[in-house]
Design a protein around this motif. Sequence first.
Motif, mmCIF file in Angstrom:
data_model
loop_
_atom_site.group_PDB
_atom_site.id
_atom_site.type_symbol
_atom_site.label_atom_id
_atom_site.label_comp_id
_atom_site.label_asym_id
_atom_site.label_seq_id
_atom_site.Cartn_x
_atom_site.Cartn_y
_atom_site.Cartn_z
ATOM 1 N N SER A 34 -9.633 -6.711 -6.047
ATOM 2 C CA SER A 34 -8.975 -5.483 -5.449
ATOM 3 C C SER A 34 -7.848 -4.776 -6.247
ATOM 4 O O SER A 34 -6.978 -4.263 -5.516
ATOM 5 C CB SER A 34 -8.344 -6.017 -4.080
ATOM 6 O OG SER A 34 -7.576 -7.004 -4.389
ATOM 7 N N ALA A 35 -8.086 -4.866 -7.399
ATOM 8 C CA ALA A 35 -6.928 -4.306 -8.339
ATOM 9 C C ALA A 35 -6.531 -2.842 -8.136
ATOM 10 O O ALA A 35 -5.641 -2.340 -8.208
ATOM 11 C CB ALA A 35 -7.290 -4.519 -9.806
ATOM 12 N N HIS A 36 -7.711 -2.216 -7.494
ATOM 13 C CA HIS A 36 -7.779 -0.601 -7.140
ATOM 14 C C HIS A 36 -7.089 -0.652 -5.827
ATOM 15 O O HIS A 36 -6.905 0.731 -5.650
ATOM 16 C CB HIS A 36 -9.268 0.061 -7.137
ATOM 17 C CG HIS A 36 -10.073 -0.813 -6.042
ATOM 18 N ND1 HIS A 36 -10.465 -2.027 -6.054
ATOM 19 C CD2 HIS A 36 -10.442 -0.030 -4.840
ATOM 20 C CE1 HIS A 36 -11.354 -2.186 -5.129
ATOM 21 N NE2 HIS A 36 -11.294 -1.044 -4.399
ATOM 22 N N VAL A 37 -6.734 -1.564 -5.013
ATOM 23 C CA VAL A 37 -6.162 -1.266 -3.823
ATOM 24 C C VAL A 37 -4.550 -1.371 -4.145
ATOM 25 O O VAL A 37 -4.083 -2.508 -4.375
ATOM 26 C CB VAL A 37 -6.676 -2.341 -2.662
ATOM 27 C CG1 VAL A 37 -5.858 -2.071 -1.505
ATOM 28 C CG2 VAL A 37 -8.062 -2.081 -2.530
ATOM 29 N N LEU A 38 -3.954 -0.110 -3.917
ATOM 30 C CA LEU A 38 -2.485 -0.369 -4.266
ATOM 31 C C LEU A 38 -1.362 -0.805 -2.996
ATOM 32 O O LEU A 38 -0.436 -1.538 -3.454
ATOM 33 C CB LEU A 38 -2.015 0.979 -4.890
ATOM 34 C CG LEU A 38 -2.902 1.558 -6.001
ATOM 35 C CD1 LEU A 38 -2.288 2.804 -6.271
ATOM 36 C CD2 LEU A 38 -2.705 0.656 -7.239
ATOM 37 N N THR A 39 -1.724 -0.204 -1.996
ATOM 38 C CA THR A 39 -1.047 -0.512 -0.741
ATOM 39 C C THR A 39 -1.753 -0.617 0.584
ATOM 40 O O THR A 39 -2.905 0.103 0.510
ATOM 41 C CB THR A 39 0.233 0.537 -0.609
ATOM 42 O OG1 THR A 39 -0.447 1.904 -0.400
ATOM 43 C CG2 THR A 39 0.826 0.454 -1.946
ATOM 44 N N GLU A 40 -1.249 -1.075 1.636
ATOM 45 C CA GLU A 40 -1.871 -1.055 2.726
ATOM 46 C C GLU A 40 -1.012 -1.050 4.079
ATOM 47 O O GLU A 40 0.006 -2.100 3.673
ATOM 48 C CB GLU A 40 -3.024 -2.128 3.056
ATOM 49 C CG GLU A 40 -2.443 -3.637 2.747
ATOM 50 C CD GLU A 40 -3.472 -4.610 3.247
ATOM 51 O OE1 GLU A 40 -4.458 -4.386 3.922
ATOM 52 O OE2 GLU A 40 -3.403 -5.585 2.611
ATOM 53 N N ASP A 41 -1.187 -0.277 4.899
ATOM 54 C CA ASP A 41 -0.021 -0.244 6.060
ATOM 55 C C ASP A 41 -0.763 0.028 7.483
ATOM 56 O O ASP A 41 -1.542 0.889 7.532
ATOM 57 C CB ASP A 41 0.890 0.898 5.478
ATOM 58 C CG ASP A 41 1.899 0.832 4.546
ATOM 59 O OD1 ASP A 41 2.762 -0.209 4.455
ATOM 60 O OD2 ASP A 41 1.566 1.297 3.362
ATOM 61 N N THR A 42 -0.260 -1.030 8.282
ATOM 62 C CA THR A 42 -0.893 -0.882 9.534
ATOM 63 C C THR A 42 -0.028 0.205 10.349
ATOM 64 O O THR A 42 1.480 -0.157 10.425
ATOM 65 C CB THR A 42 -0.894 -2.015 10.713
ATOM 66 O OG1 THR A 42 -1.960 -2.984 9.562
ATOM 67 C CG2 THR A 42 -1.329 -1.802 11.629
ATOM 68 N N ILE A 43 -0.616 1.324 10.692
ATOM 69 C CA ILE A 43 0.271 2.480 11.304
ATOM 70 C C ILE A 43 0.227 2.730 12.981
ATOM 71 O O ILE A 43 0.856 3.394 13.669
ATOM 72 C CB ILE A 43 -0.028 3.706 10.782
ATOM 73 C CG1 ILE A 43 -1.359 4.258 10.689
ATOM 74 C CG2 ILE A 43 0.669 3.791 9.185
ATOM 75 C CD1 ILE A 43 -1.696 5.610 10.388
ATOM 76 N N GLN A 44 -0.930 1.840 13.382
ATOM 77 C CA GLN A 44 -1.082 1.873 14.908
ATOM 78 C C GLN A 44 -1.998 0.631 15.334
ATOM 79 O O GLN A 44 -3.100 0.478 14.687
ATOM 80 C CB GLN A 44 -1.759 3.220 15.323
ATOM 81 C CG GLN A 44 -1.935 3.303 16.809
ATOM 82 C CD GLN A 44 -2.676 4.653 17.005
ATOM 83 O OE1 GLN A 44 -3.074 5.403 16.448
ATOM 84 N NE2 GLN A 44 -3.203 4.869 18.619
ATOM 85 N N ARG A 45 -1.886 0.121 16.424
ATOM 86 C CA ARG A 45 -2.523 -0.937 16.733
ATOM 87 C C ARG A 45 -2.284 -1.201 18.410
ATOM 88 O O ARG A 45 -1.142 -1.315 18.849
ATOM 89 C CB ARG A 45 -2.203 -2.282 16.152
ATOM 90 C CG ARG A 45 -2.859 -3.541 16.670
ATOM 91 C CD ARG A 45 -2.992 -4.617 15.598
ATOM 92 N NE ARG A 45 -3.716 -4.237 14.405
ATOM 93 C CZ ARG A 45 -3.698 -4.838 13.347
ATOM 94 N NH1 ARG A 45 -2.872 -6.002 13.093
ATOM 95 N NH2 ARG A 45 -4.523 -4.829 12.363
ATOM 96 N N GLU A 46 -3.426 -1.273 18.957
ATOM 97 C CA GLU A 46 -3.406 -1.429 20.636
ATOM 98 C C GLU A 46 -4.649 -1.730 21.237
ATOM 99 O O GLU A 46 -5.714 -1.778 20.559
ATOM 100 C CB GLU A 46 -2.894 -0.092 21.177
ATOM 101 C CG GLU A 46 -4.077 0.853 21.019
ATOM 102 C CD GLU A 46 -3.699 2.138 21.903
ATOM 103 O OE1 GLU A 46 -3.419 2.338 22.901
ATOM 104 O OE2 GLU A 46 -3.756 3.332 21.172
#
Length: 236
Positions: A34-46
């Motif tokens: 996964s070197a091509h994946v730089l960042t991941e952020d969860t912005i909504q969850r319900e």
Amino acid sequence: MVVAASTCRTETVFDYSWKHVVVAYWNRYPNPSSAHVLTEDTIQREVRDGKLFSRRLLSKTNPVPKWGARFYNNVPVKIVEDSVLDPVKKTFTTFTRNLGMTKIMKVDEIVVYSEQKDGSTLAVRRAYISSQVFGFSRAIRAFGIERFKSNGNKASNGFNHVLRRMFPHSLVGGGHHQPAVTPTSSVAEVPGATTSAPNSSSNHNNIGTLKSTAKVGYEFFKCHATKIAQLFSVKN
């Protein structure tokens, strides 16, 4: 106006239970593939109606071929990922789409993870790739399909790495499935694309079948993308 597009469908079987696959999904990154994946952020969850709805924002980068440098540089692209987890039906559906450079190449991808009779988990991936670059649309879409397949293999290998690390003694389904992605349909074009005249009735029938398959795939994406966008109150 109908934009020419290409579709592709692949299948991968993970020799782990659906529950383990879902748990591991949220812990996929980082992994060796996964070197091509730089960042991941969860912005909504319900949780609504017993289902878990999530929205994440990822930043990815991929090298482009030399001919592609004239259209865009190798800069990170934002990807939005919506997902719906249904614990009753034991299905986990993700829908991803790129937010930037959509006129050059727009990639919509749906992945459905479902439990199999032998206890393993089947992941069916469908990609819908379109381009509005006049004169280069076909080449860009062909590149997108190949990149989809390549990234699919990397994602599968990386996911299996995470599963083995998290659940080292939990193989199911005999543990005989290969980690590589297996293509199950050919690349085809939806209405709007042009094709050369066939040389035989057999070729004509094959092309007709591919177009029909692609049209069904397009309608699948159109339907599911709209539904998921509505669930998150986003104009698609």
